[in-house]
Design an enzyme around this catalytic site. Structure first.
Site, PDB file in Angstrom:
ATOM      1  N   THR A 173      -6.627   3.420   6.584  1.00  0.00           N
ATOM      2  CA  THR A 173      -5.478   4.007   5.899  1.00  0.00           C
ATOM      3  C   THR A 173      -5.566   5.526   5.836  1.00  0.00           C
ATOM      4  OG1 THR A 173      -4.069   3.756   3.939  1.00  0.00           O
ATOM      5  CG2 THR A 173      -6.439   3.968   3.558  1.00  0.00           C
TER       6      THR A 173
ATOM      7  N   ASP B 169       0.534  -0.136  -1.588  1.00  0.00           N
ATOM      8  CA  ASP B 169       0.753   0.084  -0.157  1.00  0.00           C
ATOM      9  C   ASP B 169      -0.376  -0.385   0.756  1.00  0.00           C
ATOM     10  OD1 ASP B 169      -0.875   2.035  -1.253  1.00  0.00           O
ATOM     11  OD2 ASP B 169       0.247   3.742  -0.470  1.00  0.00           O
TER      12      ASP B 169
ATOM     13  N   GLU C 106       2.349  10.046   5.987  1.00  0.00           N
ATOM     14  CA  GLU C 106       2.777   8.682   6.264  1.00  0.00           C
ATOM     15  C   GLU C 106       3.997   8.610   7.183  1.00  0.00           C
ATOM     16  OE1 GLU C 106       0.054   8.545   2.969  1.00  0.00           O
ATOM     17  OE2 GLU C 106       1.872   9.740   3.257  1.00  0.00           O
TER      18      GLU C 106
END
Length: 933
Positions: free
Chosen positions: A492, A294, A406
């Site tokens: 992230t 990812d 997420e």
């Protein structure tokens, strides 16, 4: 991720070396333009309700953070069910999950910049003092390099970024003197020994005190790491270099990214999940956008934004094109095999892919972002949370939910891009579910099973670092935040790094490995922000029209067992037809084409032609779907031209008593000597020992100067080639280990490389099925000395030799039956049984000119050439068309020597019959194919 990550100006190109503050400003303008379109047609949430929800988020954060500080600090994480801290070694091991814990007050460091975003500046100042006073980075503990980088190093850098911002404002942090940055630098140096590998990929774990490989380190023996683990370093390491002036950090992170790029699968442009850090071999060859990969994709795009290096954008766009070509099956994102990207690797999805719609927003690809996000939201509405994994028919695969952020992240970015208040309602649902199902007296507890609502004694640090940050920003207005969020990019882990770092002078060696290995399509690299008039075509209900067909994608009462998700749509509402799914014989597909304004024309020569007229579409949305379908057809054509396999090769037995009359059709290799460009190879054959050719040959004298026979299986084709080449062989023939296999019943394929550089292989390699290989083996047993000719096509027989030593009638009869030339097929194009028209078992590069845009390959022998006059232009809204060489193509009659049992198609043969033949070939092929391909 920050909205600044959109980093390109609306309507006009941004210079490739533009100051990134300007880029951030133009990105904000893009978002405002989109918002103005939406608010015109949708009732916005009131300012009072948004403030109420924002305050609710603040209270929830206080509940989580306060309980951590009261019951867990200085431990790494809070155990909310037992109201105590989780200390490494004092609790039962949870395996790899515990590698994030390093006895460095993880949750406090991970929460630093969240405190500032939530306007808790006094608490931030207190937290920084605690970190400087209490945190020790020199503990004898083995930690994950990846987790330590994104959570601890990123947390320290994010804290430093906002500390200097507050200091400049003149009210808080006046005492601060880069102490967090010095801690970050100390930690950076502790992580550097992990990069001591031949590849430059870091070890997955390191001992904070003793480093790697020392006996007391208890680590350094690992050989594998995940792609995301090695590819999610560049933002933090580059920021550390540019904050401190120590270039070594950015250099190491760049080297790791360069190596991953070089090791991508060249034909699909995908990367695997796990890679060997020493050899660069792919260990797990499945590819997706979820766990294990990812953030590698995320950091390529954001590295371009933060660092201004065009090569990162080029790499991201190349990967993104492959993702949308193979992995994206709207609204699903399914893993595929990197070597066989048309074949799904699994039938379930993991929760980490929920970040991808947010990344698509930053890319500017809004529609698929809306589709996937809506599908995920429907799953959440069914289970209250997103399960760790769920199947394609939306049943729970893994029932846990560790409060991952997420989906909230993607919700925030979709709202920023569209201004659609629908996403505020989505955020409200997330808040309600957290409070109703996850809240406990000492914080928020992860869900052990979303089906039963049972809890797990766990509250990960990322919950405070990300979840509350994105939820607060979702409901906050600009004046609610004490600094301009557009001046930063999110890592992230949602840590904030300032965009002005791109202007910091750095003398870092940059190896451009992008253009070196791939031909880049300039049209894929758009330097401008997408035009909002295209994304939102003057229709304030555009996003709603995309979401509407997905409202019932998850059957709340009884999920149906389905293979393709569109089967679960009700009342005729379906997602857009994808080009790769199109079948000219499917009446439903033809009806969809008609609705999109696409006409299907059967030409006299048996081909099918598609033409679109937007004015004939049922609606503007259908017209847009039609345009997208035709563009996909063009892209599919282009991809198939690139993936067209080499034509079949020939193995011709030229020794007595055959004299060239036995010609065996052989599959080519993607490596080694190209027989179409070089003179044929002639020599006697000899079996290698070991017969599988997977190790150094024990009979090099027997194969020296000869063509080695080796058996398929147990290792990669390229490895076999290297071993026989090292023994002195002048060529190699791989014989299938599947007894009874034959080119009569199964299409051939080309042998793939092993993912490494195969330029060292200089000998020709060909593949024979078991039946054809047995002819050579039987000849060796009977005549001992057997000479063969390896070539791109069979050579004329030698009549003089036949006169000198005529073969017996028995042999003549045997050889006549063996004389077959059967055209081959490309393996990748045959694995997708749902789309047989995408790749014909008998299509070859010779059958199309460079300008040919045929989509479905023709059924024709390899010698057949296309007529240039039959080529057509690719599609446009003005009625230009794309040809589909369908299954009715007229067959060549030039192969008079073809075996009678080879059934060539004839002009006018019914398309259903040909499709049935193709499916039989596909099924036979899939039964015998091996993973070594």
């Amino acid at each position: 991720m920050s909205a600044a990550g959109g980093g390109r100006g609306c309507g006009s190109p941004v210079p490739q070396r533009a100051p990134w503050s300007l880029v951030a400003a133009t990105a904000a303008f893009c978002l405002v333009s989109a918002t103005s379109l939406w608010t015109a047609g949708a009732a916005p949430m009131s300012r009072e309700e948004k403030q109420k929800l924002g305050n609710q988020v603040l209270e929830m954060f206080d509940h989580a953070y306060g309980n951590y500080m009261e019951h867990a600090y200085p431990a790494d994480e809070l155990m909310p069910l037992t109201c105590r801290g989780r200390v490494r070694g004092q609790e039962p091991s949870r395996g790899d999950v515990d590698d994030a814990l390093g006895k460095f007050s993880l949750t406090l460091i991970d929460s630093l910049d969240t405190l500032v975003v939530l306007n808790k500046t006094k608490e931030f100042e207190d937290a920084v003092r605690k970190v400087l006073r209490d945190v020790n980075l020199d503990n004898d503990v083995v930690v994950s390099v990846f987790e330590t980088n994104i959570r601890v190093l990123g947390g320290l850098l994010g804290g430093h970024s906002l500390a200097i911002m507050l200091k400049e404002k003149g009210e808080y942090m006046q005492w601060y003197n880069d102490e967090l940055l010095q801690m970050a630098k100390q930690l950076g140096y502790k992580l550097l020994p992990a990069f001591n590998t031949t590849s430059g990929l870091p070890y997955p774990r390191i001992n904070l005190k003793f480093g790697i490989r020392k006996p007391e380190a208890r680590t350094g023996t690992e050989t594998d790491t995940c792609t995301a683990c090695a590819g999610t370093l560049i933002l933090e390491f580059a920021a550390l270099s540019r904050f401190t002036g120590a270039t070594i950090f950015e250099e190491y992170a760049r080297k790791a990214l360069d190596f991953l790029w070089e090791k991508r699968q060249r034909s699909s442009n995908l990367v695997g999940v796990t890679i060997n850090i020493h050899t660069g071999d792919w260990v797990r060859k499945d590819s997706g956008v979820g766990a294990g990969i990812d953030s590698y994709y995320e950091y390529l795009l954001k590295a371009y934004v933060l660092l201004g290096d065009d090569s990162f954008l080029e790499r991201f766009n190349t990967h993104y094109d492959a993702i949308m070509r193979y992995i994206s099956q709207p609204p699903l994102l399914l893993d595929v095999h990197i070597h066989k990207p048309m074949l799904n690797a699994r039938t379930w999805m993991d929760a980490l892919l929920a970040f991808f719609p947010g990344l698509q927003v930053l890319k500017g690809d809004i529609r698929p972002a809306i589709e996937t996000h809506e599908m995920l939201y429907q799953v959440i509405k069914k289970h209250n949370f997103l399960p760790e994994a769920f199947t394609t028919d939306f049943r729970v695969h893994w029932a846990q939910h560790p409060l991952r952020p997420e989906f909230a992240e993607s919700t925030y970015f979709l709202y920023k891009a569209t201004g659609d208040p629908y996403y505020l309602e989505v955020g409200k649902t997330l808040i309600e579910n957290l409070n109703k199902y996850a809240r406990v007296p000492c914080g928020f507890a992860a869900m052990k099973d979303v089906r039963t609502g049972s809890h797990e004694d766990r509250m990960d640090s990322f919950f405070l670092a990300e979840m509350f940050k994105y939820l607060y920003l979702l409901f906050a207005d600009k004046e609610d935040i004490i600094f301009d969020i557009e001046d930063y990019i999110f890592t992230t882990e949602a840590h904030l790094l300032p965009l002005w770092l791109s202007t910091t002078s750095q003398n870092i060696s940059k190896k451009n490995t992008t253009s070196e290995y791939t031909e880049l399509d300039d049209s894929n690299f758009d330097w401008t922000c997408p035009n909002t008039q295209i994304l939102f075509p003057n229709d304030p209900l555009y996003a709603q029209s995309i979401r509407e067909p997905l409202k019932n994608v998850v059957d709340k009462s009884c999920p149906r067992g389905i293979i393709r998700v569109e089967e679960s749509f009700r009342s005729g509402a379906k997602p857009p037809l994808r080009a790769r799914d199109f079948m000219a014989t499917n009446p439903e597909h033809l009806e969809i084409l008609k609705k999109m304004g696409v006409s299907l024309i059967h030409l006299k020569d048996g081909r099918v032609q598609l033409v679109q007229h937007a004015v004939q579409a049922a609606s503007s949305i259908d017209a847009e779907d039609g345009l997208r379908f035709m563009q996909e057809m063009i892209e599919l054509s282009s991809q198939q031209q690139k993936e067209q396999q080499l034509p079949p090769r020939a193995v011709q037995i030229v020794s007595h008593p055959f004299f060239g009359r036995v010609v065996l059709t052989a599959g080519p290799a993607q490596f080694g000597l190209d027989l179409s460009k070089h003179k044929e190879t002639r020599g006697f054959v000899a079996s290698s020992k070991p017969y599988n050719g997977c190790s150094e040959l024990t009979n090099p004298e027997a194969v020296m100067g000869k063509i080695a026979l080796i058996q398929r299986g147990q290792c990669m084709f390229a490895e076999k080639a290297r071993n026989i080449q090292n023994a002195g062989a002048i060529g190699g023939i791989v014989i299938d280990d599947n007894e009874g296999s034959s080119s009569d019943t199964a299409p051939l394929f080309q042998m793939a490389g092993d993912g490494k550089d195969t330029d060292d292989i200089q000998i020709p390699m060909l593949f024979l099925f078991s039946k054809e290989g047995s002819i050579i083996l039987d000849a060796i047993r009977e005549y001992e000395e057997v000479e063969v000719l390896l070539s791109d096509k069979a050579k004329d027989r030698d009549p003089d030799l036949e006169t000198e030593e005529p073969p017996s009638s028995e042999n003549d009869s045997q050889n006549q039956s063996a004389e077959q030339i059967v055209s081959s097929s490309q393996e990748v194009g045959l694995v997708d049984q749902e789309s047989p028209e995408e790749s014909s078992p008998n299509s070859h590069p010779e059958s199309s000119s460079p300008a040919d845009t045929d989509i479905a390959a023709s059924v024709s022998p390899s010698e057949q050439n296309s007529n240039p006059a039959e080529n057509h232009e690719t599609t446009s809204l003005d009625g230009e068309c794309t040809d589909l060489d369908n299954q009715l193509q007229e067959q060549s009659e030039t192969e008079e020597d073809a075996s009678p049992n080879v059934s060539w198609g004839k002009k006018g043969q019914p398309i259903d019959a040909i499709l049935a033949d193709w499916n039989e070939d596909i099924e036979a092929f899939e039964m015998m194919e091996k993973d070594e391909l």
